[in-house]
Design a protein around this motif. Structure first.
Motif, PDB file in Angstrom:
ATOM      1  N   LEU A  95      34.854  24.560  31.847  1.00  0.00           N
ATOM      2  CA  LEU A  95      33.498  25.091  32.193  1.00  0.00           C
ATOM      3  C   LEU A  95      34.783  27.222  31.627  1.00  0.00           C
ATOM      4  O   LEU A  95      35.926  27.059  33.410  1.00  0.00           O
ATOM      5  N   ASP A  96      33.925  28.103  31.198  1.00  0.00           N
ATOM      6  CA  ASP A  96      34.942  28.585  31.121  1.00  0.00           C
ATOM      7  C   ASP A  96      33.432  30.112  31.609  1.00  0.00           C
ATOM      8  O   ASP A  96      32.796  30.428  31.341  1.00  0.00           O
ATOM      9  N   LEU A  97      34.697  31.028  33.426  1.00  0.00           N
ATOM     10  CA  LEU A  97      33.226  31.732  33.584  1.00  0.00           C
ATOM     11  C   LEU A  97      34.748  32.993  33.622  1.00  0.00           C
ATOM     12  O   LEU A  97      34.347  34.164  34.879  1.00  0.00           O
ATOM     13  N   SER A  98      35.589  33.133  32.835  1.00  0.00           N
ATOM     14  CA  SER A  98      36.119  34.056  32.868  1.00  0.00           C
ATOM     15  C   SER A  98      35.311  35.378  32.672  1.00  0.00           C
ATOM     16  O   SER A  98      34.103  35.187  31.793  1.00  0.00           O
ATOM     17  N   SER A  99      35.349  36.509  32.996  1.00  0.00           N
ATOM     18  CA  SER A  99      34.673  37.645  33.058  1.00  0.00           C
ATOM     19  C   SER A  99      33.681  37.949  33.426  1.00  0.00           C
ATOM     20  O   SER A  99      32.369  38.464  33.250  1.00  0.00           O
ATOM     21  N   ASN A 100      33.509  37.013  34.577  1.00  0.00           N
ATOM     22  CA  ASN A 100      32.203  36.976  34.982  1.00  0.00           C
ATOM     23  C   ASN A 100      32.265  37.922  36.965  1.00  0.00           C
ATOM     24  O   ASN A 100      32.349  37.116  37.542  1.00  0.00           O
ATOM     25  N   ASP A 101      32.039  38.696  36.591  1.00  0.00           N
ATOM     26  CA  ASP A 101      32.026  39.257  37.894  1.00  0.00           C
ATOM     27  C   ASP A 101      30.741  39.355  39.167  1.00  0.00           C
ATOM     28  O   ASP A 101      30.975  38.828  40.268  1.00  0.00           O
ATOM     29  N   ARG A 102      30.163  37.810  38.363  1.00  0.00           N
ATOM     30  CA  ARG A 102      29.374  37.086  39.568  1.00  0.00           C
ATOM     31  C   ARG A 102      30.121  35.960  40.193  1.00  0.00           C
ATOM     32  O   ARG A 102      29.534  35.306  41.186  1.00  0.00           O
ATOM     33  N   ALA A 103      31.275  35.525  39.654  1.00  0.00           N
ATOM     34  CA  ALA A 103      31.413  34.218  39.829  1.00  0.00           C
ATOM     35  C   ALA A 103      32.980  34.191  40.996  1.00  0.00           C
ATOM     36  O   ALA A 103      33.973  34.971  40.961  1.00  0.00           O
ATOM     37  N   GLY A 104      32.134  35.066  42.249  1.00  0.00           N
ATOM     38  CA  GLY A 104      33.045  34.681  43.176  1.00  0.00           C
ATOM     39  C   GLY A 104      33.490  33.736  44.242  1.00  0.00           C
ATOM     40  O   GLY A 104      33.144  32.197  43.826  1.00  0.00           O
ATOM     41  N   VAL A 108      43.311  22.075  33.766  1.00  0.00           N
ATOM     42  CA  VAL A 108      43.771  23.703  34.274  1.00  0.00           C
ATOM     43  C   VAL A 108      42.818  24.371  34.731  1.00  0.00           C
ATOM     44  O   VAL A 108      40.927  23.625  34.600  1.00  0.00           O
ATOM     45  N   LEU A 109      43.044  25.088  35.194  1.00  0.00           N
ATOM     46  CA  LEU A 109      42.891  26.220  36.285  1.00  0.00           C
ATOM     47  C   LEU A 109      43.285  27.412  35.956  1.00  0.00           C
ATOM     48  O   LEU A 109      44.701  28.007  35.862  1.00  0.00           O
ATOM     49  N   ARG A 110      42.932  28.119  35.007  1.00  0.00           N
ATOM     50  CA  ARG A 110      42.829  29.548  35.054  1.00  0.00           C
ATOM     51  C   ARG A 110      42.592  30.663  35.529  1.00  0.00           C
ATOM     52  O   ARG A 110      41.528  30.615  36.061  1.00  0.00           O
ATOM     53  N   LEU A 111      44.139  30.972  36.340  1.00  0.00           N
ATOM     54  CA  LEU A 111      43.545  32.453  36.515  1.00  0.00           C
ATOM     55  C   LEU A 111      43.816  33.736  36.678  1.00  0.00           C
ATOM     56  O   LEU A 111      45.605  33.727  36.432  1.00  0.00           O
ATOM     57  N   SER A 112      43.783  34.957  36.332  1.00  0.00           N
ATOM     58  CA  SER A 112      44.052  36.271  35.844  1.00  0.00           C
ATOM     59  C   SER A 112      43.395  37.319  36.926  1.00  0.00           C
ATOM     60  O   SER A 112      42.033  36.687  36.761  1.00  0.00           O
ATOM     61  N   PRO A 113      43.714  38.114  37.171  1.00  0.00           N
ATOM     62  CA  PRO A 113      43.180  39.526  37.835  1.00  0.00           C
ATOM     63  C   PRO A 113      42.424  40.195  37.210  1.00  0.00           C
ATOM     64  O   PRO A 113      42.662  40.215  36.002  1.00  0.00           O
ATOM     65  N   THR A 114      41.554  40.577  38.142  1.00  0.00           N
ATOM     66  CA  THR A 114      40.802  41.475  37.755  1.00  0.00           C
ATOM     67  C   THR A 114      41.438  42.365  38.102  1.00  0.00           C
ATOM     68  O   THR A 114      41.964  43.255  38.908  1.00  0.00           O
ATOM     69  N   LEU A 115      41.687  43.601  35.921  1.00  0.00           N
ATOM     70  CA  LEU A 115      42.115  45.153  36.414  1.00  0.00           C
ATOM     71  C   LEU A 115      41.177  45.568  36.413  1.00  0.00           C
ATOM     72  O   LEU A 115      40.325  46.310  35.582  1.00  0.00           O
ATOM     73  N   ARG A 116      41.050  46.560  37.314  1.00  0.00           N
ATOM     74  CA  ARG A 116      40.271  48.139  37.641  1.00  0.00           C
ATOM     75  C   ARG A 116      41.714  49.116  37.972  1.00  0.00           C
ATOM     76  O   ARG A 116      41.973  48.793  39.093  1.00  0.00           O
ATOM     77  N   TYR A 117      41.508  50.353  37.563  1.00  0.00           N
ATOM     78  CA  TYR A 117      42.201  51.651  38.279  1.00  0.00           C
ATOM     79  C   TYR A 117      41.099  52.435  37.682  1.00  0.00           C
ATOM     80  O   TYR A 117      40.182  52.721  36.880  1.00  0.00           O
ATOM     81  N   GLU A 118      40.806  53.667  38.598  1.00  0.00           N
ATOM     82  CA  GLU A 118      40.340  54.800  37.952  1.00  0.00           C
ATOM     83  C   GLU A 118      41.440  55.778  37.514  1.00  0.00           C
ATOM     84  O   GLU A 118      42.082  56.240  38.054  1.00  0.00           O
ATOM     85  N   ASP A 119      40.721  56.739  36.583  1.00  0.00           N
ATOM     86  CA  ASP A 119      42.222  58.104  35.752  1.00  0.00           C
ATOM     87  C   ASP A 119      41.633  58.681  36.005  1.00  0.00           C
ATOM     88  O   ASP A 119      40.243  58.782  36.911  1.00  0.00           O
ATOM     89  N   ASP A 120      41.636  60.158  35.732  1.00  0.00           N
ATOM     90  CA  ASP A 120      41.621  61.098  36.020  1.00  0.00           C
ATOM     91  C   ASP A 120      40.006  61.396  35.962  1.00  0.00           C
ATOM     92  O   ASP A 120      39.586  63.058  36.234  1.00  0.00           O
ATOM     93  N   GLU A 121      39.561  60.644  35.095  1.00  0.00           N
ATOM     94  CA  GLU A 121      38.239  61.318  34.455  1.00  0.00           C
ATOM     95  C   GLU A 121      37.083  60.286  35.235  1.00  0.00           C
ATOM     96  O   GLU A 121      36.403  60.526  35.091  1.00  0.00           O
ATOM     97  N   GLY A 122      37.652  58.961  35.309  1.00  0.00           N
ATOM     98  CA  GLY A 122      36.761  58.394  36.595  1.00  0.00           C
ATOM     99  C   GLY A 122      36.359  56.707  35.991  1.00  0.00           C
ATOM    100  O   GLY A 122      35.677  57.084  35.849  1.00  0.00           O
ATOM    101  N   ASP A 123      36.939  56.739  34.890  1.00  0.00           N
ATOM    102  CA  ASP A 123      37.259  55.831  33.309  1.00  0.00           C
ATOM    103  C   ASP A 123      37.753  54.524  34.347  1.00  0.00           C
ATOM    104  O   ASP A 123      39.334  55.231  34.744  1.00  0.00           O
ATOM    105  N   TYR A 124      37.082  53.574  34.371  1.00  0.00           N
ATOM    106  CA  TYR A 124      37.934  52.297  34.508  1.00  0.00           C
ATOM    107  C   TYR A 124      38.240  51.493  33.491  1.00  0.00           C
ATOM    108  O   TYR A 124      37.584  51.211  32.338  1.00  0.00           O
TER     109      TYR A 124
END
Length: 75
Positions: free
Chosen positions: A1-10, A54-70
Motif C-alpha cells: 500500500l503506497d500512502l507516500s506524500s499523503n499529508d492526511r496519512a497521520g 517492508v515499511l518505508r519511512l522518510s521524514p516530511t521535510l519542510r522549511y521556509e526560505d526568506d521569500e516564504g517558499d516551502y
C-alpha cells in the motif's frame, strides 16, 4: 500500500489501518513523506498477525526560505 506524500496519512490513520482485519495481509506499506510519527509506527508494529515485511519511512521535510517558499533546497 503506497500512502507516500499523503499529508492526511497521520498517526490516526496509521492506528486505524493497523486495526483493520485486512492489514494482516499487507506485506508492504510506504509512508514516505507523511506526517506519521513514532506513535503511528508503534501502532503499526504492534498490529497482531501482521505479514508486513517492508515499511518505508522518510521524514516530511519542510522549511521556509526568506521569500516564504516551502520545499527542498536547490542542489
Amino acid at each position: 500500500l503506497d500512502l507516500s506524500s499523503n499529508d492526511r496519512a497521520g498517526d490516526g490513520m496509521a492506528k486505524a489501518l493497523a486495526k483493520l482485519p485486512e492489514f494482516a495481509r499487507l506485506t508492504l506499506l510506504n509512508l514516505d513523506f507523511t506526517p506519521v510519527t513514532a506513535k503511528g509506527v508503534a501502532a503499526i508494529a504492534a498490529a497482531p498477525r501482521s505479514e508486513l515485511t517492508v515499511l518505508r519511512l522518510s521524514p516530511t521535510l519542510r522549511y521556509e526560505d526568506d521569500e516564504g517558499d516551502y520545499g527542498l533546497p536547490e542542489p
